[in-house]
Write a protein that holds these residues in place. Structure first.
Motif, mmCIF file in Angstrom:
data_model
loop_
_atom_site.group_PDB
_atom_site.id
_atom_site.type_symbol
_atom_site.label_atom_id
_atom_site.label_comp_id
_atom_site.label_asym_id
_atom_site.label_seq_id
_atom_site.Cartn_x
_atom_site.Cartn_y
_atom_site.Cartn_z
ATOM 1 N N TYR A 118 0.807 -1.214 0.000
ATOM 2 C CA TYR A 118 0.000 0.000 0.000
ATOM 3 C C TYR A 118 0.844 1.270 0.000
ATOM 4 O O TYR A 118 0.380 2.321 -0.432
ATOM 5 C CB TYR A 118 -0.940 0.023 1.215
ATOM 6 C CG TYR A 118 -2.025 -1.021 1.160
ATOM 7 C CD1 TYR A 118 -2.948 -1.034 0.127
ATOM 8 C CD2 TYR A 118 -2.132 -1.995 2.146
ATOM 9 C CE1 TYR A 118 -3.952 -1.991 0.070
ATOM 10 C CE2 TYR A 118 -3.138 -2.947 2.105
ATOM 11 C CZ TYR A 118 -4.036 -2.940 1.068
ATOM 12 O OH TYR A 118 -5.030 -3.887 1.017
ATOM 13 N N ARG A 126 -7.809 -0.335 2.587
ATOM 14 C CA ARG A 126 -8.725 -1.422 2.295
ATOM 15 C C ARG A 126 -8.157 -2.241 1.134
ATOM 16 O O ARG A 126 -7.214 -1.800 0.451
ATOM 17 C CB ARG A 126 -10.097 -0.871 1.932
ATOM 18 C CG ARG A 126 -10.693 0.067 2.987
ATOM 19 C CD ARG A 126 -12.013 0.632 2.519
ATOM 20 N NE ARG A 126 -13.025 -0.408 2.443
ATOM 21 C CZ ARG A 126 -13.872 -0.692 3.433
ATOM 22 N NH1 ARG A 126 -13.841 0.005 4.557
ATOM 23 N NH2 ARG A 126 -14.759 -1.654 3.308
ATOM 24 N N GLU A 127 -8.756 -3.393 0.911
ATOM 25 C CA GLU A 127 -8.257 -4.250 -0.171
ATOM 26 C C GLU A 127 -8.323 -3.571 -1.532
ATOM 27 O O GLU A 127 -7.531 -3.908 -2.431
ATOM 28 C CB GLU A 127 -9.041 -5.558 -0.193
ATOM 29 C CG GLU A 127 -8.684 -6.539 0.911
ATOM 30 C CD GLU A 127 -9.371 -6.267 2.235
ATOM 31 O OE1 GLU A 127 -9.164 -7.039 3.183
ATOM 32 O OE2 GLU A 127 -10.124 -5.257 2.332
ATOM 33 N N ASP A 128 -9.242 -2.617 -1.718
ATOM 34 C CA ASP A 128 -9.347 -1.931 -3.006
ATOM 35 C C ASP A 128 -8.569 -0.610 -3.030
ATOM 36 O O ASP A 128 -8.645 0.133 -4.003
ATOM 37 C CB ASP A 128 -10.807 -1.679 -3.381
ATOM 38 C CG ASP A 128 -11.566 -0.866 -2.324
ATOM 39 O OD1 ASP A 128 -10.964 -0.518 -1.286
ATOM 40 O OD2 ASP A 128 -12.770 -0.601 -2.547
ATOM 41 N N THR A 129 -7.810 -0.318 -1.983
ATOM 42 C CA THR A 129 -6.940 0.859 -1.991
ATOM 43 C C THR A 129 -5.847 0.651 -3.033
ATOM 44 O O THR A 129 -5.223 -0.419 -3.077
ATOM 45 C CB THR A 129 -6.302 1.072 -0.608
ATOM 46 O OG1 THR A 129 -7.333 1.323 0.349
ATOM 47 C CG2 THR A 129 -5.331 2.251 -0.633
ATOM 48 N N PRO A 130 -5.582 1.630 -3.894
ATOM 49 C CA PRO A 130 -4.530 1.450 -4.909
ATOM 50 C C PRO A 130 -3.185 1.126 -4.271
ATOM 51 O O PRO A 130 -2.824 1.676 -3.224
ATOM 52 C CB PRO A 130 -4.500 2.804 -5.623
ATOM 53 C CG PRO A 130 -5.859 3.377 -5.412
ATOM 54 C CD PRO A 130 -6.283 2.917 -4.048
#
Length: 290
Positions: A118, A126-130
């Motif tokens: 991250y 979150r898992e969808d954080t670039p």
């Protein structure tokens, strides 16, 4: 959710690649030879070791030797943030784990990725954080994820476990074990760094839950943050280990908080209140740590 009492896949095994590293050794001590949700562990090492449950295999140099039928593969092997190991091996190790899983008939692959993918984030990642890795280690784990998630059809499904700091196995724990003086950055509020941590016992129970879901047919995500629900102050861990430390002014580039959101994991695993306590994490490492 209980494990299946019986199924056509009874007698399957869990292949743990990287069983002699810090985390792998601690997990072996925690499980103590027990089955993991009905799966018998097979521990991989590159050295010649005798004893039941071990397989000698060099994943980057040779095909998987004969092993019992597999249900899952857990990849822990690879370079560490301290610089041990070759970071360029991350993606090839992921491919080797997938090929081994396919050869052994495994139904799922779990790969130990890292929160380091991250990079710098202001909020809980979150898992969808670039992904914006800043370190070579973070880049290597991102490359591992890419190698695992972009594979030909027919390979078993993969879950990349973006693991936070495993208390005792990370750099702070290594400094404590060495007896070297410890210095913590002190920020404007007078406090020190806060990170997403997980104790090795909690990590073992999380892995058991994920294996259980796999055996019960629960769809698992391709990426999953793995840490205790409440972030931990490094100073609290040091107190729990009975170690003092010195403060130093935090440099401008230092980050006080680097934490992850674990709501998705909480939908798959029931944490205990003490799992977020520094004292429990420290006690786990003292008992099971390498």
């Amino acid at each position: 959710m209980p494990c299946p009492v019986s199924s056509p896949y009874s007698g399957r095994h869990l292949l743990v690649v990287g069983a002699t590293g810090r985390v792998g050794t601690a997990l072996r001590r925690y499980w103590g030879g027990r089955e993991i949700c009905g799966l018998r562990p097979v521990w991989q090492t590159r050295q010649a070791l005798s004893g039941r449950g071990w397989v000698r295999w060099s994943p980057l140099d040779e095909a998987l030797p004969d092993v019992p039928p597999l249900w899952a593969v857990l990849l822990l092997a690879g370079a560490t943030p301290s610089g041990k190991g070759n970071m360029k091996d991350a993606a090839p190790l992921a491919r080797a784990a997938l090929e081994a899983a396919q050869a052994g008939g495994a139904r799922h692959v779990f790969l130990a990725s890292s929160q380091a993918v991250y990079g710098a984030t202001d909020a809980a990642a979150r898992e969808d954080t670039p992904r914006t890795p800043l370190s070579g280690y973070g880049h290597s784990k991102a490359a591992m994820e890419d190698a695992a998630l972009n594979v030909p059809a027919g390979m078993p499904p993969v879950t990349c476990l973006r693991i936070g700091n495993v208390a005792g196995a990370e750099l702070l724990g290594q400094a404590v074990a060495s007896g070297r003086p410890v210095r913590l950055d002190r920020f404007a509020d007078g406090a020190g760094p806060v990170r997403s941590y997980i104790g090795v016992g909690t990590l073992a129970r999380v892995l058991e839950s994920l294996v259980r879901h796999s055996r019960n047919g629960t769809p698992l995500p391709q990426v999953l943050n793995v840490a205790a629900p409440t972030p931990t102050a490094m100073s609290e861990l040091l107190r729990s280990w009975g170690r003092g430390w010195d403060w130093r002014p935090a440099p401008p580039e230092a980050r006080q908080r680097a934490v992850m959101n674990v709501e998705l994991l909480e939908s798959l695993h029931r944490f205990r209140p003490e799992d977020s306590h520094a004292t429990q994490m420290a006690r786990d490492w003292e008992r099971f740590g390498a």
